[in-house]
Scaffold this active site. Structure first.
Site, PDB file in Angstrom:
ATOM      1  N   ARG A 294     -15.427   8.051   9.615  1.00 61.54           N
ATOM      2  CA  ARG A 294     -15.316   8.852   8.396  1.00 61.54           C
ATOM      3  C   ARG A 294     -16.175   8.186   7.319  1.00 61.54           C
ATOM      4  O   ARG A 294     -15.797   7.188   6.734  1.00 61.54           O
ATOM      5  CB  ARG A 294     -13.841   8.902   7.960  1.00 61.54           C
ATOM      6  CG  ARG A 294     -13.554   9.881   6.837  1.00 61.54           C
ATOM      7  CD  ARG A 294     -12.173   9.605   6.245  1.00 61.54           C
ATOM      8  NE  ARG A 294     -12.228   8.471   5.343  1.00 61.54           N
ATOM      9  CZ  ARG A 294     -11.270   7.550   5.222  1.00 61.54           C
ATOM     10  NH1 ARG A 294     -10.213   7.579   5.976  1.00 61.54           N
ATOM     11  NH2 ARG A 294     -11.407   6.562   4.358  1.00 61.54           N
ATOM     12  N   HIS A 298     -10.951   9.648   2.557  1.00 64.73           N
ATOM     13  CA  HIS A 298      -9.973  10.401   3.336  1.00 64.73           C
ATOM     14  C   HIS A 298      -9.823  11.811   2.760  1.00 64.73           C
ATOM     15  O   HIS A 298      -9.885  12.801   3.481  1.00 64.73           O
ATOM     16  CB  HIS A 298      -8.631   9.681   3.315  1.00 64.73           C
ATOM     17  CG  HIS A 298      -7.522  10.435   3.960  1.00 64.73           C
ATOM     18  ND1 HIS A 298      -7.475  10.654   5.325  1.00 64.73           N
ATOM     19  CD2 HIS A 298      -6.424  11.035   3.448  1.00 64.73           C
ATOM     20  CE1 HIS A 298      -6.390  11.359   5.616  1.00 64.73           C
ATOM     21  NE2 HIS A 298      -5.745  11.617   4.496  1.00 64.73           N
ATOM     22  N   TYR A 307     -10.800  -0.469   0.174  1.00 59.56           N
ATOM     23  CA  TYR A 307     -10.270  -1.057   1.399  1.00 59.56           C
ATOM     24  C   TYR A 307     -11.298  -1.262   2.510  1.00 59.56           C
ATOM     25  O   TYR A 307     -10.960  -1.759   3.583  1.00 59.56           O
ATOM     26  CB  TYR A 307      -9.107  -0.207   1.940  1.00 59.56           C
ATOM     27  CG  TYR A 307      -9.411   1.263   2.163  1.00 59.56           C
ATOM     28  CD1 TYR A 307     -10.067   1.707   3.302  1.00 59.56           C
ATOM     29  CD2 TYR A 307      -9.025   2.217   1.220  1.00 59.56           C
ATOM     30  CE1 TYR A 307     -10.338   3.046   3.495  1.00 59.56           C
ATOM     31  CE2 TYR A 307      -9.295   3.569   1.400  1.00 59.56           C
ATOM     32  CZ  TYR A 307      -9.951   3.974   2.554  1.00 59.56           C
ATOM     33  OH  TYR A 307     -10.221   5.312   2.740  1.00 59.56           O
TER      34      TYR A 307
END
Length: 402
Positions: A294, A298, A307
């Site tokens: 990805r 998200h 992160y």
């Protein structure tokens, strides 16, 4: 061939992959513990990141399922991915401009979705999550119809039975049960069709998915579980979710699992065709793990820079599914610059159409929320409707007072 039977196998990991133990592992920053199960994972690959065809005995069975693919077909797959990415980028921009409440981007996952989506026959049925915009494209759903739910004007702007493409599912993992039940019905009807259920690596940790695996195995249902392992369940890396490669989970339920290069559209097409063919022949379910990434957030409410490292994304960008197929087309003379320029113009025109369509979407009737709750009506719903109508009328009275 990376297909696992029900016999036990050791997890496939590279020699450089190590797991820290106990508190040492827990103390690592999330960004430092990104997916490392397989630095060079063993998977089905038919196109390298450089666009070269892979021709070896290990992939021969799968390669046979795309032996009929022509240069025109490859151009079509390329167009599918480009148009899907352009639509996705337009939707992201619309959300940033306040036109959509939320958007879940598929950036980087185009090959997994287009390859699997183009493997479906007309009679097959797809059960998506909320990110399968490429599969929707393959099933003939107008891109503008995908945006009504994210704008808040409907619950899904298409009839699932017209395209055999179910409405987007927000509840994580529940669509795998819906797909399994539908596939059980397909088998009882004796139909020459299969079902595919899409979900992510994070959803694979849901109990619903495990129940779907078990039911489909016990009833030998004609369903393909297509997991797009994009390495991150929001901010949780895959290695913190599971102790073995995801595709190996199929072993415990008694059906095959395959890991495929999710950035290779040709391999995704081949493996999905193979799995669907198994299902239609009455050989039961298959789990496909499309190993992809990805590239974006998200959803538009997420900030992936919190992160994960920039270096990680850069490494995956070098495996970009669109650039991979473009390199192959250029190297083989399958397309010239005029083709790419025309496609760019077509994608821009589509982006403009989507933008204009979203802004023209009418707001729904405020009272429509009370419709179709019960087939024959209900006293409590009638009472709530009356209360809400009075509440709305109070604002009109206040405005008239001024």
């Amino acid at each position: 061939m990376t297909v696992e039977s029900t016999a036990a196998r050791k997890p496939r990991r590279s020699s450089g992959t190590k797991r820290a133990a106990g508190a040492a592992n827990a103390a690592k920053p999330a960004a430092a513990t990104a997916q490392t199960q397989d630095a060079e994972p063993q998977l089905v690959q038919l196109l390298t990141p450089q666009g070269d065809r892979v021709d070896n005995a290990e992939n021969a069975e799968f390669a046979s399922f795309v032996a009929d693919i022509t240069t025109e077909d490859l151009r079509g797959l390329y167009r599918d991915m480009v148009m899907t990415r352009r639509f996705d980028s337009e939707a992201t921009a619309l959300q940033r401009q306040g036109e959509l409440g939320l958007w879940a981007s598929l950036l980087g996952q185009e090959a997994a979705q287009i390859g699997s989506g183009r493997a479906l026959n007309d009679a097959d049925y797809a059960f998506p999550t909320y990110r399968e915009h490429g599969v929707a494209w393959c099933r003939g759903v107008d891109p503008t119809n995908l945006l009504g739910m994210f704008r808040g004007v409907n619950h899904g702007g298409w009839d699932p039975n017209l395209n055999n493409f179910h409405l987007y599912t927000i509840v994580i993992g529940s669509q795998t049960l819906h797909a399994t039940g539908y596939a059980m019905g397909v088998a009882k009807d004796g139909a020459d069709a299969a079902v595919i259920a899409y979900f992510g690596d994070g959803a694979s940790s849901q109990g619903d998915v495990m129940e779907a695996f078990n039911f489909s195995a016990v009833y030998n249902s004609p369903v393909v579980f297509f997991c797009q392992n994009n390495q991150w369940a929001i901010s949780e890396p895959t290695e913190r979710q599971m102790r073995v490669p995801l595709y190996q989970r199929a072993q415990g339920f008694g059906f095959p699992g395959v890991r495929v290069d999710g950035n290779d559209v040709l391999a995704c097409l081949a493996v999905t065709r193979w799995a669907l063919d198994r299902a239609r022949r009455g050989e039961g379910p298959t789990l496909i793990e499309a190993f992809t990434y990805r590239m974006g957030a998200h959803t538009t409410s997420d900030d992936p820079t919190k992160y994960r490292r920039d270096e990680e994304r850069a490494a995956w960008e070098s495996k970009d599914p669109i650039q991979r197929l473009k390199a192959h087309l250029l190297a083989t003379g399958g397309a010239d610059e005029a083709f790419f320029e025309e496609l760019e113009a077509e994608s821009e025109a589509m982006g403009k159409r989507v933008r204009e369509a979203v802004r023209a979407m009418p707001d729904p009737d405020t009272m429509a929320i009370f419709e179709n709750v019960y087939a024959d009506g209900h006293a409590l719903v009638d009472e709530e409707r009356a209360q809400f109508a009075a509440y709305l009328a109070s604002f009109e009275s206040a405005e008239e007072g001024h």
